[in-house]
Design an enzyme around this catalytic site. Structure first.
Site, PDB file in Angstrom:
ATOM      1  N   GLU A  47       0.850  -1.199   0.000  1.00 42.73           N
ATOM      2  CA  GLU A  47       0.000   0.000   0.000  1.00 42.73           C
ATOM      3  C   GLU A  47       0.879   1.240   0.000  1.00 42.73           C
ATOM      4  O   GLU A  47       1.585   1.514   0.970  1.00 42.73           O
ATOM      5  CB  GLU A  47      -0.902  -0.004   1.242  1.00 42.73           C
ATOM      6  CG  GLU A  47      -1.733   1.269   1.359  1.00 42.73           C
ATOM      7  CD  GLU A  47      -2.457   1.386   2.703  1.00 42.73           C
ATOM      8  OE1 GLU A  47      -2.738   0.352   3.344  1.00 42.73           O
ATOM      9  OE2 GLU A  47      -2.729   2.532   3.107  1.00 42.73           O
ATOM     10  N   ARG A  51       0.471  10.413   0.200  1.00 39.03           N
ATOM     11  CA  ARG A  51       0.761  11.505   1.138  1.00 39.03           C
ATOM     12  C   ARG A  51       1.990  12.272   0.736  1.00 39.03           C
ATOM     13  O   ARG A  51       2.361  13.235   1.390  1.00 39.03           O
ATOM     14  CB  ARG A  51       1.024  10.946   2.537  1.00 39.03           C
ATOM     15  CG  ARG A  51      -0.169  10.323   3.157  1.00 39.03           C
ATOM     16  CD  ARG A  51       0.155   9.807   4.528  1.00 39.03           C
ATOM     17  NE  ARG A  51      -0.749   8.729   4.830  1.00 39.03           N
ATOM     18  CZ  ARG A  51      -0.675   7.963   5.895  1.00 39.03           C
ATOM     19  NH1 ARG A  51       0.286   8.163   6.771  1.00 39.03           N
ATOM     20  NH2 ARG A  51      -1.530   7.005   6.091  1.00 39.03           N
ATOM     21  N   THR A  74      -4.535   6.050   1.673  1.00 34.13           N
ATOM     22  CA  THR A  74      -4.895   7.432   1.980  1.00 34.13           C
ATOM     23  C   THR A  74      -5.769   8.037   0.878  1.00 34.13           C
ATOM     24  O   THR A  74      -5.631   9.210   0.538  1.00 34.13           O
ATOM     25  CB  THR A  74      -3.645   8.316   2.233  1.00 34.13           C
ATOM     26  OG1 THR A  74      -2.639   7.560   2.902  1.00 34.13           O
ATOM     27  CG2 THR A  74      -3.986   9.506   3.097  1.00 34.13           C
ATOM     28  N   LYS A 134     -11.215  -1.843   6.315  1.00 31.69           N
ATOM     29  CA  LYS A 134     -10.021  -1.506   7.103  1.00 31.69           C
ATOM     30  C   LYS A 134     -10.511  -1.026   8.472  1.00 31.69           C
ATOM     31  O   LYS A 134     -11.467  -0.236   8.539  1.00 31.69           O
ATOM     32  CB  LYS A 134      -9.249  -0.407   6.374  1.00 31.69           C
ATOM     33  CG  LYS A 134      -8.240   0.343   7.227  1.00 31.69           C
ATOM     34  CD  LYS A 134      -7.325   1.194   6.359  1.00 31.69           C
ATOM     35  CE  LYS A 134      -6.628   2.268   7.182  1.00 31.69           C
ATOM     36  NZ  LYS A 134      -5.306   2.614   6.648  1.00 31.69           N
TER      37      LYS A 134
HETATM   38  C1  3PG Z   1      -1.396   4.791   8.235  1.00 28.27           C
HETATM   39  O1  3PG Z   1      -2.291   5.036   7.438  1.00 28.27           O
HETATM   40  O2  3PG Z   1      -0.543   5.604   8.606  1.00 28.27           O
HETATM   41  C2  3PG Z   1      -1.377   3.413   8.716  1.00 28.27           C
HETATM   42  O3  3PG Z   1      -2.386   3.250   9.598  1.00 28.27           O
HETATM   43  C3  3PG Z   1      -0.048   2.973   9.204  1.00 28.27           C
HETATM   44  O4  3PG Z   1       0.001   3.062  10.551  1.00 28.27           O
HETATM   45  P1  3PG Z   1       1.361   2.738  11.323  1.00 28.27           P
HETATM   46  O5  3PG Z   1       2.383   3.699  10.809  1.00 28.27           O
HETATM   47  O6  3PG Z   1       0.968   2.982  12.749  1.00 28.27           O
HETATM   48  O7  3PG Z   1       1.703   1.298  11.016  1.00 28.27           O
END
Ligand code: 3PG
Length: 212
Positions: A47, A51, A74, A134
């Site tokens: 994934e 961002r 995201t 999710k």
């Molecule tokens: C995110 O979208 O940042 C994810 O939830 C990843 O979370 P993490 O960095 O806590 O694994």
């Protein structure tokens, strides 16, 4: 693509490995070696979060890596969905769900893992046909104990929890019946990427892969 069709595809992708790496890429040059390192360690579903400026190009570059199944995370707007699809994303992930976002995934044929954190959010998505969701932000919203409780009245929804999960606590989630996999960024630490230490990332991926 209907929500049910999207969830079928999402389930297939979530079952590829116990962990879906959540990736934040600042440097496009990291995309290919990072994907190769994670796939080599046994984590094919990746994934890439939208961002950073290079995220869409990173999806394009990573999609060329054999064995990888690259998606976009995201996703917040229809524009994100359209761009992710154009970049070659095979699936999408969102921290939540809005009607506009869901409509865009149907229109652009992008299997979505929509985000939910409460029983009502889970039920609203289930009503539409999303049986794979999710759970976000997993640790902050109540963790594995919370998800286990959701699974009692709503066992037909399966989850990929994400947010605050580490190698140490991932087994608590993976032991639950309503979990297909977990998401986490711990398998791709920023410092290892900056050092170009792809072997270290393959080791982290292999550890994560061995969780199941
Ligand atoms: C995110 O979208 O940042 C994810 O939830 C990843 O979370 P993490 O960095 O806590 O694994």
């Amino acid at each position: 693509m209907t929500p049910a069709e999207q969830s079928l595809k999402a389930a297939e992708i979530c079952r590829l490995a116990p962990v879906v790496p959540v990736l934040v890429l600042d440097d496009l040059a990291h995309a290919k070696p990072l994907a190769q390192a994670l796939v080599a360690g046994g984590l094919p579903a990746l994934e890439v979060t939208l961002r950073t400026a290079c995220a869409l190009d990173a999806i394009r570059a990573m999609s060329e890596v054999p064995g990888g199944v690259v998606g976009a995370g995201t996703l917040l707007t229809p524009t994100d969905v359209k761009a992710a699809k154009a970049a070659g994303a095979k699936f999408g992930v969102s921290p939540g769900a809005t009607q506009r976002l869901l409509d865009a995934c149907a229109e652009y044929d992008l299997p979505l893992l929509p985000g939910a954190a409460t029983a009502s959010e889970v039920m609203a998505l289930l009503e539409m046909g999303y049986t794979v969701q999710k759970f976000f932000p997993a640790e902050q919203a109540g963790g594995a104990a919370y998800l286990k409780s959701i699974g009692s009245p709503i066992p037909q929804v399966k989850f990929c929890p994400t947010g605050g999960i580490s190698l140490k606590i991932a087994p608590d989630y993976l032991a639950l019946k309503n979990i297909l996999c977990v998401g986490g960024s711990w398998v791709a630490p920023k410092d290892a990427m900056l050092r170009g230490d792809w072997a270290a990332i393959t080791t982290l991926a292999a550890e994560a892969c061995a969780l199941r």
